[in-house]
Design a protein around this motif. Structure first.
Motif, mmCIF file in Angstrom:
data_model
loop_
_atom_site.group_PDB
_atom_site.id
_atom_site.type_symbol
_atom_site.label_atom_id
_atom_site.label_comp_id
_atom_site.label_asym_id
_atom_site.label_seq_id
_atom_site.Cartn_x
_atom_site.Cartn_y
_atom_site.Cartn_z
ATOM 1 N N ARG A 68 12.523 -53.241 -38.332
ATOM 2 C CA ARG A 68 12.584 -54.319 -39.314
ATOM 3 C C ARG A 68 12.011 -53.871 -40.651
ATOM 4 O O ARG A 68 12.546 -54.202 -41.720
ATOM 5 N N ARG A 133 18.082 -63.300 -42.578
ATOM 6 C CA ARG A 133 18.067 -64.290 -41.505
ATOM 7 C C ARG A 133 19.483 -64.663 -41.064
ATOM 8 O O ARG A 133 19.727 -64.913 -39.874
ATOM 9 N N ASP A 136 20.465 -61.934 -38.835
ATOM 10 C CA ASP A 136 19.789 -62.087 -37.548
ATOM 11 C C ASP A 136 20.514 -63.115 -36.675
ATOM 12 O O ASP A 136 20.757 -62.879 -35.480
ATOM 13 N N THR A 216 20.143 -54.401 -38.118
ATOM 14 C CA THR A 216 19.966 -55.723 -37.521
ATOM 15 C C THR A 216 20.498 -55.748 -36.095
ATOM 16 O O THR A 216 19.845 -56.251 -35.177
ATOM 17 N N TRP A 220 18.135 -56.284 -32.635
ATOM 18 C CA TRP A 220 18.301 -57.373 -31.672
ATOM 19 C C TRP A 220 18.806 -56.876 -30.327
ATOM 20 O O TRP A 220 18.494 -57.455 -29.286
ATOM 21 N N VAL A 254 14.635 -68.486 -34.125
ATOM 22 C CA VAL A 254 15.234 -68.357 -35.451
ATOM 23 C C VAL A 254 15.756 -69.686 -35.983
ATOM 24 O O VAL A 254 16.091 -69.793 -37.158
#
Length: 320
Positions: A68, A133, A136, A216, A220, A254
């Protein structure tokens, strides 16, 4: 006028308020677990898993924090050049606040910290955070789509739709200018400024955006795979249920509805996701699933605290 002693106490509280908040929330959660399950049952489940798998899971989860940081470094290469350690500390403070504070209010710390440490304007840091975001959320939804595509009656169509969704960010980036012009024409003036800031928050070119998108996805992927593995070790079955539980927990983290420390919401997300993808629904099975979800949540919290502890030697941030 404040006395020197009073000012000193206020200054100490200001410097340590995040630590104090973390202690209070963790202590409250510990008391809740003792009241509802008992720590003996929780520790027994960890003992059944074994020390080595837990350490490996923690190491892998902590490694995602470095990824990150690299993503943010790549977003702001000029401002953060040569200061990976400071940026890692900033991302860890932001991450811990995001976990511990309710309703995503911890997100506000990111632009403030980036301005304080690197001189990045609040609007640019905020728009970049929004883009990250969205990436994400897309990565998590794409991961969830794997389960639905695998179970779809028309596999070819399902995987074609999944592939199209997976590539959606790249497509949107390539056509962003026409989309921005269209948005500026149809949205009111206040929304136009918001759209402009989103555009400012995007990487400068397609190559940089591709790197952000790839980082990203890898971030994840590692996190979800580790959680699937941990849940399966704690007795969540079948494997699709562990997969659903991992996604459910992370989606709860999130989305805007998020309790302090994820207490309640994260385990509930794991339970809901696991049941949706095949976990047994009986009373005893749900009780075991709830206990496993709490343990997975504790794993996430411990990894966040571990990452923050690792970041502490990289210097204290300046006073805001």
């Amino acid at each position: 006028m404040n006395s020197p002693a009073g000012a000193s106490r206020q200054s100490w509280f200001g410097r340590n308020r995040m630590t104090l908040l973390t202690i209070v929330i963790v202590a409250a959660y510990a008391l809740f677990i003792e009241w509802f399950w008992g720590w003996s049952a929780i520790i027994a489940q960890w003992a059944a898993v074994g020390v080595m798998p837990i350490l490996v899971a923690l190491a892998l989860l902590t490694s995602t924090y470095f990824l990150r940081t690299w993503r943010i470094l790549d977003y702001f290469p000029r401002e953060t050049a040569g200061r990976f350690g400071t940026l890692f500390r900033v991302t860890q403070v932001h991450n811990l606040l995001n976990i511990m504070l309710p309703l995503r209010t911890g997100e506000t710390s990111f632009p403030v910290l980036m301005r304080a440490e690197f001189g990045i304007p609040l609007t640019r840091a905020t728009s970049a955070l929004l883009v990250m975001r969205l990436l994400d959320l897309h990565a998590l939804l794409a991961a969830a789509g794997i389960g639905f595509a695998a179970a779809a009656p028309d596999a070819v169509l399902a995987w074609l739709l999944w592939t199209a969704f997976l590539l959606l960010p790249i497509t949107a980036f390539l056509v962003r200018k026409p989309l921005l012009r269209f948005g500026l024409r149809i949205f009111p003036a206040k929304a136009q400024g918001f759209l402009t800031e989103i555009d400012n928050g995007l990487p400068a070119d397609a190559t940089a955006f591709g790197r952000a998108w790839a980082m990203t996805a890898v971030n994840w992927l590692v996190k979800v795979v580790v959680l699937v593995w941990a849940l399966s070790l704690m007795g969540v079955s079948p494997l699709t249920a562990s997969f659903g539980g991992a996604l459910g927990g992370e989606l709860s983290s999130v989305l805007p509805v998020h309790a302090p420390g994820g207490v309640g919401t994260y385990p509930a997300g794991i339970t809901a996701g696991a049941v949706a993808l095949g976990a047994p629904g009986g009373k005893a099975a749900l009780a075991a699933l709830a206990q496993a979800s709490v343990n997975a949540h504790l794993l996430i919290i411990v990894s966040a605290l571990t990452g923050t502890a690792i970041s502490l030697p990289f210097g204290r941030r300046r006073q805001l």
